[in-house]
Design an enzyme around this catalytic site. Structure first.
Site, PDB file in Angstrom:
ATOM      1  N   ALA A 199       0.801  -1.223   0.000  1.00 32.86           N
ATOM      2  CA  ALA A 199       0.000   0.000   0.000  1.00 32.86           C
ATOM      3  C   ALA A 199       0.835   1.275   0.000  1.00 32.86           C
ATOM      4  O   ALA A 199       0.289   2.360   0.189  1.00 32.86           O
ATOM      5  CB  ALA A 199      -0.928  -0.022   1.209  1.00 32.86           C
ATOM      6  N   ASN A 202       1.316  -3.717   7.546  1.00 31.77           N
ATOM      7  CA  ASN A 202       2.306  -4.455   6.753  1.00 31.77           C
ATOM      8  C   ASN A 202       3.259  -3.478   6.086  1.00 31.77           C
ATOM      9  O   ASN A 202       4.432  -3.769   5.866  1.00 31.77           O
ATOM     10  CB  ASN A 202       1.593  -5.254   5.657  1.00 31.77           C
ATOM     11  N   HIS A 249      -0.731   7.002   3.960  1.00 29.30           N
ATOM     12  CA  HIS A 249       0.592   6.638   4.488  1.00 29.30           C
ATOM     13  C   HIS A 249       1.574   7.735   4.102  1.00 29.30           C
ATOM     14  O   HIS A 249       1.730   8.034   2.908  1.00 29.30           O
ATOM     15  CB  HIS A 249       1.075   5.317   3.893  1.00 29.30           C
TER      16      HIS A 249
END
Ligand SMILES: NC(=O)c1ccc[n+]([C@@H]2O[C@H](COP(=O)([O-])OP(=O)(O)OC[C@H]3O[C@@H](n4cnc5c(N)ncnc54)[C@H](O)[C@@H]3O)[C@@H](O)[C@H]2O)c1
EC number: 1.4.1.21
Length: 267
Positions: free
Chosen positions: A121, A188, A218
């Site tokens: 991601a 992750n 993120h």
């Protein structure tokens, strides 16, 4: 490329759709899931075969692709490597465990196999890898809707009503090594970042719950003698799993394309 897929969930579906749709030149031979009913339906829909994992490992395969859980990485990936299969791992949080990482590395080296870890991601792992030896600090700040953090082991020791959060709130700050255990379904990305960069003990993680967040965001900052890297990904959640960003599934598809392509772009 003959593939077996572990995990018939949201990432698995995107991968299967891309293979059956022809955008990835691969043959999805087998699927496995601990939920047998789900796996059987998945196999019917994507015209592949559901089999017991040990049976799958007896077959000729180019790649075993995990898109299931950290537990699946711990229990099934070493078996796949021992059976001589290349592997791709999506639940990279499992690899923040130094013992498991060394076991997987050792098995791959011994059997001359590859272990592929897609970017998931996040973006920018090319720059992090390039700067690796020069990096002094790396942080990743992950902002998510509160409900996507529900069920994380962190809340067993720190109970809180996530529905009561009315403004952006820092839920957690610590190392990537600790974060992947406390938020196994959510970060992750922190493990992947650690593996590309300066390791899970030195990589810092901040998790923010934001009731107004429409996407999983993120933000990575890496600093060192090379300069500063700032990377921000605003990810749309997968339609059927809000914990998983759609970009993560696309990164698995892109890695499959990269394996089968003669020209490799990017670091
Ligand atoms: N690397 C990244 O950036 C990134 C991003 C998003 C998700 N992920 C991880 O990828 C994995 C898959 O995500 P998803 O959204 O497809 O999940 P999902 O919950 O939609 O599907 C997972 C499937 O795997 C099966 N499964 C779980 N554990 C298993 C086991 N031990 N053996 C066999 N089957 C098992 C489940 O029954 C389920 O069908 C998760 O671990 C998730 O945390 C990684």
């Amino acid at each position: 490329m003959k593939i077996a897929l572990i995990g018939c969930g949201s990432i698995g579906r995107v991968i299967a759709r891309n293979i059956t749709g022809g955008s990835v030149k691969a043959d999805l031979r087998y699927v496995y899931d601990m939920d047998a009913k789900k796996a059987a339906e998945f196999a019917r829909k994507f015209r592949t075969e559901y089999r017991d994992f040990d049976e799958i490992l007896k077959q000729e395969l180019d790649l075993v692709l995990e898109a299931a859980s950290q537990e699946a990485v711990r229990t099934l990936i070493p078996k796949a490597l021992k059976a001589g299969k290349n592997v791709m791992i999506m639940s990279t949080g499992a690899l923040a465990d130094e013992h498991l990482l060394q076991e997987i590395r050792g098995l791959a080296e011994k059997n001359n196999l590859k272990v592929y870890l897609p970017s998931g991601a996040i973006a920018g792992l090319d720059g992090i890898k390039s700067a690796r030896d020069e990096i002094e600090r790396v942080t990743i700040k992950t902002t998510k809707p509160p409900e996507s953090l529900e069920g994380a082991p962190f809340f067993e020791k720190h109970p809180m009503d996530l529905k009561e959060i009315k403004k952006p709130t820092v839920i957690y700050e610590g190392t990537a090594e600790e974060a992947v255990k406390l938020f196994p379904s959510n970060v992750n990305v922190a493990a992947s970042l650690s593996l590309a960069g300066i390791g899970p003990k030195k990589t810092r993680v901040q998790i923010v719950a934001d009731p107004d967040a429409k996407s999983n965001v993120h933000e990575i900052t890496a600093e060192g003698r090379f300069g500063v890297l700032k990377i921000k990904a605003e990810n749309v959640p997968s339609p059927d799993n809000p914990k998983t960003s759609y970009l993560a599934a696309l990164s698995a598809v892109a890695t499959l394309k990269k394996i089968s392509e003669p020209i490799q772009v990017g670091t």
